[in-house]
Motif scaffolding. Structure first.
Motif, PDB file in Angstrom:
ATOM      1  N   TYR A 194       6.071  -1.084 -35.795  1.00  0.00           N
ATOM      2  CA  TYR A 194       5.267  -2.230 -35.335  1.00  0.00           C
ATOM      3  C   TYR A 194       6.307  -3.594 -35.597  1.00  0.00           C
ATOM      4  CZ  TYR A 194       1.665   1.138 -36.535  1.00  0.00           C
ATOM      5  OH  TYR A 194       0.890   2.271 -36.529  1.00  0.00           O
ATOM      6  N   GLN A 211      -0.659  -3.084 -27.989  1.00  0.00           N
ATOM      7  CA  GLN A 211      -0.601  -1.517 -28.504  1.00  0.00           C
ATOM      8  C   GLN A 211       0.469  -0.756 -27.979  1.00  0.00           C
ATOM      9  OE1 GLN A 211      -2.463  -0.782 -30.997  1.00  0.00           O
ATOM     10  NE2 GLN A 211      -3.866  -2.678 -31.159  1.00  0.00           N
ATOM     11  N   ASP A 251       5.266   0.269 -40.775  1.00  0.00           N
ATOM     12  CA  ASP A 251       3.891  -0.210 -41.089  1.00  0.00           C
ATOM     13  C   ASP A 251       3.259  -1.286 -40.402  1.00  0.00           C
ATOM     14  OD1 ASP A 251       5.407  -0.963 -43.184  1.00  0.00           O
ATOM     15  OD2 ASP A 251       3.548  -1.364 -44.100  1.00  0.00           O
ATOM     16  N   PRO A 267      -1.231   7.443 -34.061  1.00  0.00           N
ATOM     17  CA  PRO A 267      -0.833   6.576 -35.077  1.00  0.00           C
ATOM     18  C   PRO A 267      -1.804   5.416 -35.247  1.00  0.00           C
ATOM     19  CG  PRO A 267       1.023   7.250 -33.701  1.00  0.00           C
ATOM     20  CD  PRO A 267      -0.295   7.596 -33.167  1.00  0.00           C
ATOM     21  N   GLU A 268      -1.856   4.666 -36.270  1.00  0.00           N
ATOM     22  CA  GLU A 268      -2.766   3.540 -36.402  1.00  0.00           C
ATOM     23  C   GLU A 268      -2.365   2.496 -35.465  1.00  0.00           C
ATOM     24  OE1 GLU A 268      -2.498   0.662 -39.938  1.00  0.00           O
ATOM     25  OE2 GLU A 268      -0.607   1.879 -40.420  1.00  0.00           O
ATOM     26  N   LEU A 299      -4.987   5.229 -28.078  1.00  0.00           N
ATOM     27  CA  LEU A 299      -3.690   5.149 -29.277  1.00  0.00           C
ATOM     28  C   LEU A 299      -2.735   6.237 -29.314  1.00  0.00           C
ATOM     29  CD1 LEU A 299      -5.999   3.951 -32.107  1.00  0.00           C
ATOM     30  CD2 LEU A 299      -4.775   2.607 -30.219  1.00  0.00           C
ATOM     31  N   ASP A 346      -4.736  13.290 -34.438  1.00  0.00           N
ATOM     32  CA  ASP A 346      -4.552  12.180 -35.226  1.00  0.00           C
ATOM     33  C   ASP A 346      -3.443  10.981 -34.800  1.00  0.00           C
ATOM     34  OD1 ASP A 346      -4.559  10.563 -37.799  1.00  0.00           O
ATOM     35  OD2 ASP A 346      -3.267  12.042 -38.584  1.00  0.00           O
ATOM     36  N   ARG A 406       2.713  -3.016 -31.602  1.00  0.00           N
ATOM     37  CA  ARG A 406       2.893  -1.618 -31.857  1.00  0.00           C
ATOM     38  C   ARG A 406       3.475  -0.955 -30.701  1.00  0.00           C
ATOM     39  NH1 ARG A 406      -0.418   2.754 -29.983  1.00  0.00           N
ATOM     40  NH2 ARG A 406      -0.695   4.512 -31.598  1.00  0.00           N
TER      41      ARG A 406
END
Length: 525
Positions: free
Chosen positions: A115, A223, A79, A518-519, A166, A516, A129
């Protein structure tokens, strides 16, 4: 060459601190990355690269306030807040490696987003990331494909747009990551550091440092993991195994010394997994489960024969002429013949498809015997579902690769009969070829070649390669005038090949993005 692995305290996945260093901080103990101290220490951001199912390269550089070794700790977590750290370690770096840090972080799970961050000299790096490669079954993969970023020709809008996507598994960069020219020699939108042409170790280090201070390039690295090969400008224009068009002896000294310096700095500054026995070897393979085997080639400095004059047909057509070298050709044959992946993707530098109206002897058109050996490889080993990725031309191309594309008896443009592979070639992030007016008159000429399905000769940008077990799609996202502060990209075209075919069909839209993703890694202001 200086090696982090030879220093005390290096870890591939466990804790500990280097001799005399500070203990690794626990979750939440890292200084904020947007503090002035952190910004001063980590001026060049972070990067990752060469993902494996269980490991990935992590990179950064520290900017010390005095000479000597610097202790650097690293962490990788599930995370962005680092409440679930799964790996950590410590390294030393110093002037011998230009204070760069490269860690091969292992013990990871396949097909997962992670991360990471670095801590040194009281500061914390931006959070990066990254993503590991899948193992076994993979339903879909997506790569951005980029090349040719001339700092002097404008702003790196393409990297900023890539950073915003992303759902990418990685960015495949096909070379000309930097340019070696001096200020004003090729482009004038931005000035270079140093202002003169790159020749020495210090010169190349300074140019990479300038590039990596660019916030758009930093964002793309932050990223996504990068998978990279060099082209010519990481060394010098129109490189071949024994020199370059942009190298003058004796005024610029030994080519071997300059090449070694450029390749050393590339290894220092790029998140590439280095070959254990040969610093000049970048050809390698990466596996993405059962969906993609990715083969990265070196058509530049490994064994390329010198470029021939366009009028010297005897030299161009010499049977022994090579762009890869016999050892790299043999390796590629063995790798392709043994691949069981649904798609075989080849990342390399220069255009492979035949373009007779513009004989570019720096491309595969200048090495027809080598290209024919590649076609024979595919035919003899019965290798199918091959996608060749190319950069270098500063233009966008979709091409069906056939041994005899101008012979209707051996190639059918309507069905792809006679084609053995497809080629997706990408434009420059900033580097130009023709003006818009020149392109409008030249593009129809190139499209008279039946195997050339798409071409854009003037807009800059990048492509996205979207891969499923059934088909592979290349989609181009382009823009003009990169010297402007704000540039919007546009979807330009998409072409796809179905499994079992080497035939490109135009599609009306790019494949949809992941619902969706990943963040993202936290972005700094």
């Amino acid at each position: 060459m200086f090696s982090l692995a030879a220093l005390p305290g290096v870890s591939g996945g466990g804790g500990g601190a280097p001799d005399g260093g500070e203990p690794l901080p626990a979750s939440g103990d890292a200084p904020p990355p947007d503090s002035e101290l952190s910004k001063a220490v980590f001026q060049h951001g972070v990067a990752s690269g060469d993902p494996l199912p269980d490991a990935v390269i992590l990179w950064t550089r520290v900017t010390p306030v005095k000479a000597g070794a610097v202790a650097v700790t690293w962490q990788i977590a599930l995370d962005a807040g680092f409440s679930r750290i799964v790996g950590a370690g410590a390294v030393l770096t110093d002037e011998e490696r230009d204070h760069t840090v490269k860690v091969d972080a292992g013990g990871l799970d396949p097909g997962k987003t992670y991360y990471y961050r670095f801590i040194a000299l009281g500061g914390s790096s931006p959070v990066g990331r990254t993503r590991t490669a899948p193992r076994g079954g993979a339903g879909r993969l997506r790569f951005a494909v980029a090349s040719c970023s001339s700092y002097a020709h404008g702003l790196f809008h393409g990297y900023r747009h890539i950073a915003a996507r992303l759902d990418l598994d990685a960015v495949i960069h096909l070379g000309d990551y930097i340019y070696e020219f001096g200020t004003g020699e090729y482009g004038s939108a931005r000035h270079y550091e140093p202002a003169h042409e790159l020749v020495t170790l210090a010169d190349y280090r300074a140019r990479y440092a300038q590039y990596r201070r660019d916030r758009d390039l930093q964002a793309a690295h932050q990223q996504h993991p990068f998978i990279t090969v060099w082209d010519d400008h990481e060394l010098a224009n129109n490189t071949w195994k024994g020199g370059a068009a942009n190298h003058t002896w004796p005024a610029e000294g030994s080519w071997e010394v300059r090449r070694a310096a450029a390749q050393r700095v590339y290894a220092e500054w790029m998140p590439i997994r280095e070959h254990p026995r040969d610093a000049g070897r970048i050809w390698r393979a990466l596996r993405y489960g059962d969906l993609v085997d990715l083969f990265l080639l070196d058509t530049r400095s490994w064994a390329r024969d010198q470029q021939a004059d366009p009028g010297d047909r005897a030299a161009i057509e010499a049977p022994a002429r090579t762009i890869l070298g016999r050892d790299q050709e043999a390796w590629l044959r063995a790798e392709l013949a043994g691949s069981t992946a649904a798609w075989k993707v080849i990342g390399q530098q220069v255009l492979m498809g035949q373009v007779p109206q513009d004989l570019n002897t720096d491309a595969w058109d200048g090495y027809p015997a080598a290209r024919q050996r590649f076609f024979e490889l595919l035919d003899e080993e019965r290798v199918r579902d091959v996608v060749v990725l190319s950069g270098d031309t500063h233009a966008s191309w979709a091409i069906e690769l056939a041994p005899a594309p101008l012979d209707p008896a051996r190639y059918d443009a309507a069905t792809g009969r006679g084609a053995l592979a497809v080629e997706i070639a990408v434009p420059g992030i900033t580097s130009p070829w023709l003006t818009e007016e020149q392109a409008r008159t030249t593009e129809p000429l190139f499209l008279t070649n039946p195997h050339v399905k798409y071409v854009d000769l003037w807009r800059r940008g990048y492509a996205v390669l979207d891969v499923t077990p059934e088909r592979v799609q290349g989609a181009w996202f382009l823009y003009d005038a990169p010297e402007r502060p704000q540039v919007d990209e546009v979807f330009a075209a998409a072409f796809a090949a179905r499994r079992g075919e080497s035939h490109l069909r135009r599609e009306e839209a790019a494949a949809p993005a992941m619902d969706d993703p990943p963040e993202p890694a936290p972005r700094l202001s």
